[in-house]
Design a protein around this motif. Structure first.
Motif, PDB file in Angstrom:
ATOM      1  N   PRO A  73       0.536  -1.390   0.137  1.00  0.00           N
ATOM      2  CA  PRO A  73      -0.035   0.085  -0.429  1.00  0.00           C
ATOM      3  C   PRO A  73       1.103   1.182   0.047  1.00  0.00           C
ATOM      4  CG  PRO A  73      -0.680  -1.739   1.828  1.00  0.00           C
ATOM      5  CD  PRO A  73       0.710  -1.846   0.988  1.00  0.00           C
ATOM      6  N   ARG A  74       1.340   2.086  -0.907  1.00  0.00           N
ATOM      7  CA  ARG A  74       1.830   3.131  -1.251  1.00  0.00           C
ATOM      8  C   ARG A  74       0.521   4.503  -1.745  1.00  0.00           C
ATOM      9  NH1 ARG A  74       4.771   1.171   1.391  1.00  0.00           N
ATOM     10  NH2 ARG A  74       6.894   1.003   1.042  1.00  0.00           N
ATOM     11  N   ALA A  99      -7.599  10.471  -6.123  1.00  0.00           N
ATOM     12  CA  ALA A  99      -7.906  10.648  -4.642  1.00  0.00           C
ATOM     13  C   ALA A  99      -7.434   9.017  -4.478  1.00  0.00           C
ATOM     14  CB  ALA A  99      -8.575  10.970  -4.187  1.00  0.00           C
ATOM     15  N   ILE A 100      -8.393   8.411  -5.507  1.00  0.00           N
ATOM     16  CA  ILE A 100      -8.301   7.090  -5.492  1.00  0.00           C
ATOM     17  C   ILE A 100      -7.466   5.604  -4.802  1.00  0.00           C
ATOM     18  CG2 ILE A 100      -9.927   5.314  -6.460  1.00  0.00           C
ATOM     19  CD1 ILE A 100     -10.811   7.044  -8.712  1.00  0.00           C
ATOM     20  N   LEU A 101      -7.918   4.901  -3.734  1.00  0.00           N
ATOM     21  CA  LEU A 101      -6.632   4.865  -2.652  1.00  0.00           C
ATOM     22  C   LEU A 101      -6.567   3.231  -3.565  1.00  0.00           C
ATOM     23  CD1 LEU A 101      -8.065   5.999   0.911  1.00  0.00           C
ATOM     24  CD2 LEU A 101      -6.094   6.634  -0.448  1.00  0.00           C
ATOM     25  N   PRO A 102      -5.690   2.567  -2.949  1.00  0.00           N
ATOM     26  CA  PRO A 102      -5.006   1.302  -3.591  1.00  0.00           C
ATOM     27  C   PRO A 102      -6.283   0.501  -3.332  1.00  0.00           C
ATOM     28  CG  PRO A 102      -2.958   2.487  -2.543  1.00  0.00           C
ATOM     29  CD  PRO A 102      -4.407   2.905  -2.568  1.00  0.00           C
ATOM     30  N   GLY A 103      -6.945  -0.675  -3.980  1.00  0.00           N
ATOM     31  CA  GLY A 103      -7.648  -1.614  -3.602  1.00  0.00           C
ATOM     32  C   GLY A 103      -9.344  -0.694  -3.681  1.00  0.00           C
ATOM     33  N   THR A 166      -5.248  -6.370  -9.604  1.00  0.00           N
ATOM     34  CA  THR A 166      -5.138  -7.936  -9.359  1.00  0.00           C
ATOM     35  C   THR A 166      -3.857  -7.733  -8.251  1.00  0.00           C
ATOM     36  OG1 THR A 166      -5.904  -9.035 -11.549  1.00  0.00           O
ATOM     37  CG2 THR A 166      -4.777  -9.159  -9.518  1.00  0.00           C
ATOM     38  N   ILE A 167      -3.009  -6.817  -8.226  1.00  0.00           N
ATOM     39  CA  ILE A 167      -1.749  -6.479  -7.546  1.00  0.00           C
ATOM     40  C   ILE A 167      -2.388  -5.398  -6.113  1.00  0.00           C
ATOM     41  CG2 ILE A 167      -0.188  -5.394  -7.816  1.00  0.00           C
ATOM     42  CD1 ILE A 167       0.683  -6.114 -10.426  1.00  0.00           C
ATOM     43  N   GLU A 168      -3.014  -4.674  -6.538  1.00  0.00           N
ATOM     44  CA  GLU A 168      -3.960  -3.833  -5.439  1.00  0.00           C
ATOM     45  C   GLU A 168      -4.937  -4.723  -4.951  1.00  0.00           C
ATOM     46  OE1 GLU A 168      -2.583   0.235  -7.726  1.00  0.00           O
ATOM     47  OE2 GLU A 168      -4.936  -0.417  -7.378  1.00  0.00           O
ATOM     48  N   ARG A 169      -5.591  -6.214  -4.841  1.00  0.00           N
ATOM     49  CA  ARG A 169      -6.032  -6.840  -5.100  1.00  0.00           C
ATOM     50  C   ARG A 169      -8.239  -5.632  -4.920  1.00  0.00           C
ATOM     51  NH1 ARG A 169      -2.260  -7.894  -0.816  1.00  0.00           N
ATOM     52  NH2 ARG A 169      -1.551  -9.629  -0.886  1.00  0.00           N
ATOM     53  N   ALA A 170      -7.943  -5.227  -5.523  1.00  0.00           N
ATOM     54  CA  ALA A 170      -9.559  -4.412  -5.921  1.00  0.00           C
ATOM     55  C   ALA A 170     -11.015  -5.097  -6.457  1.00  0.00           C
ATOM     56  CB  ALA A 170      -9.116  -3.303  -7.059  1.00  0.00           C
ATOM     57  N   ARG A 171     -11.672  -4.337  -5.506  1.00  0.00           N
ATOM     58  CA  ARG A 171     -12.980  -5.412  -6.185  1.00  0.00           C
ATOM     59  C   ARG A 171     -12.991  -4.594  -7.355  1.00  0.00           C
ATOM     60  NH1 ARG A 171     -16.136  -8.088  -1.659  1.00  0.00           N
ATOM     61  NH2 ARG A 171     -17.337  -9.991  -2.757  1.00  0.00           N
ATOM     62  N   THR A 172     -13.816  -5.031  -8.112  1.00  0.00           N
ATOM     63  CA  THR A 172     -14.233  -4.545  -9.514  1.00  0.00           C
ATOM     64  C   THR A 172     -16.013  -5.015  -9.763  1.00  0.00           C
ATOM     65  OG1 THR A 172     -13.294  -6.907 -11.022  1.00  0.00           O
ATOM     66  CG2 THR A 172     -12.017  -4.837 -10.909  1.00  0.00           C
ATOM     67  N   SER A 173     -16.093  -5.463  -8.961  1.00  0.00           N
ATOM     68  CA  SER A 173     -17.399  -5.937  -8.560  1.00  0.00           C
ATOM     69  C   SER A 173     -18.147  -6.172  -7.518  1.00  0.00           C
ATOM     70  CB  SER A 173     -18.040  -6.443 -10.281  1.00  0.00           C
ATOM     71  OG  SER A 173     -18.293  -7.976  -9.180  1.00  0.00           O
TER      72      SER A 173
END
Length: 198
Positions: A73-74, A99-103, A166-173
């Motif tokens: 996280p950065r 301003a959107i944070l990782p993930g 995927t690296i940021e473990r973001a949920r896309t839905s």
């Protein structure tokens, strides 16, 4: 910062690049396939810049970018960007995207609402497609409605976008995943409440 320069650097997704000038970072670049192609694109984008060792502020920016792409996280807000020549509308879009944070993710429509121009989703997408600072301004975190990817102008297109998410473990839905409830993932959901009837 000094005279315009650029440097290439290795990351978990390949060879990235960053360019700088007197007022800050003037551009960033995702992998282009190989060093020769990366240098050729940099020469087109920044004809006055020469390959050079990065000054200290740029070295710090590179270290943060490398860590972020490695999954740490950065927050890249401290990286000074030179927005000279960037249209006002694009600057507003980039401010929201930054301003959107990782993930986390937003849709093009949500970005349009946040800049006070609902209905400008397509213009938001066009602005993000011209983002001169990918990763630092995380345009990959902006999706089309319904969790659809939308476009991505970097080399590799949508595949690169999903790789970064995927690296940021973001949920896309909002759909449940196999990893819900797994604390190893940033989008772990709380356990479901049992129904009163059960």
């Amino acid at each position: 910062m000094t005279e315009p320069g650029y440097t290439l650097f290795e990351t978990a997704i390949g060879l990235c690049a960053i360019a700088w000038g007197e007022a800050g970072i003037i551009g960033a670049q995702l992998p282009e396939g190989d060093a020769a192609r990366s240098r050729a694109r940099l020469a087109r984008r920044f004809p006055d810049a020469r390959e050079a060792p990065p000054p200290p502020a740029v070295s710090r920016a590179i270290a943060e970018i490398v860590a972020l792409i490695a999954g740490e996280p950065r927050d890249l807000h401290a990286i000074q960007l030179d927005m000279a020549g960037v249209p006002d509308f694009h600057q507003k879009v980039y401010q929201v995207a930054r301003a959107i944070l990782p993930g986390e993710t937003l849709t093009y429509g949500e970005v349009a609402k946040r800049i006070g121009e609902p209905g400008a989703s397509q213009a938001v997408g066009q602005a993000l497609g011209k983002n001169p600072f990918p990763i630092i301004i995380p345009c990959h975190r902006v999706l089309a409605a319904g969790g659809k990817t939308g476009g991505f102008s970097a080399n590799g297109g949508v595949e690169t976008k999903f790789r970064l998410l995927t690296i940021e473990r973001a949920r896309t839905s909002a759909e449940p995943t196999l990893f819900d409830g797994d604390s190893a993932f940033g989008f772990a959901a709380p356990p479901r409440q049992k129904s009163r009837s059960g």
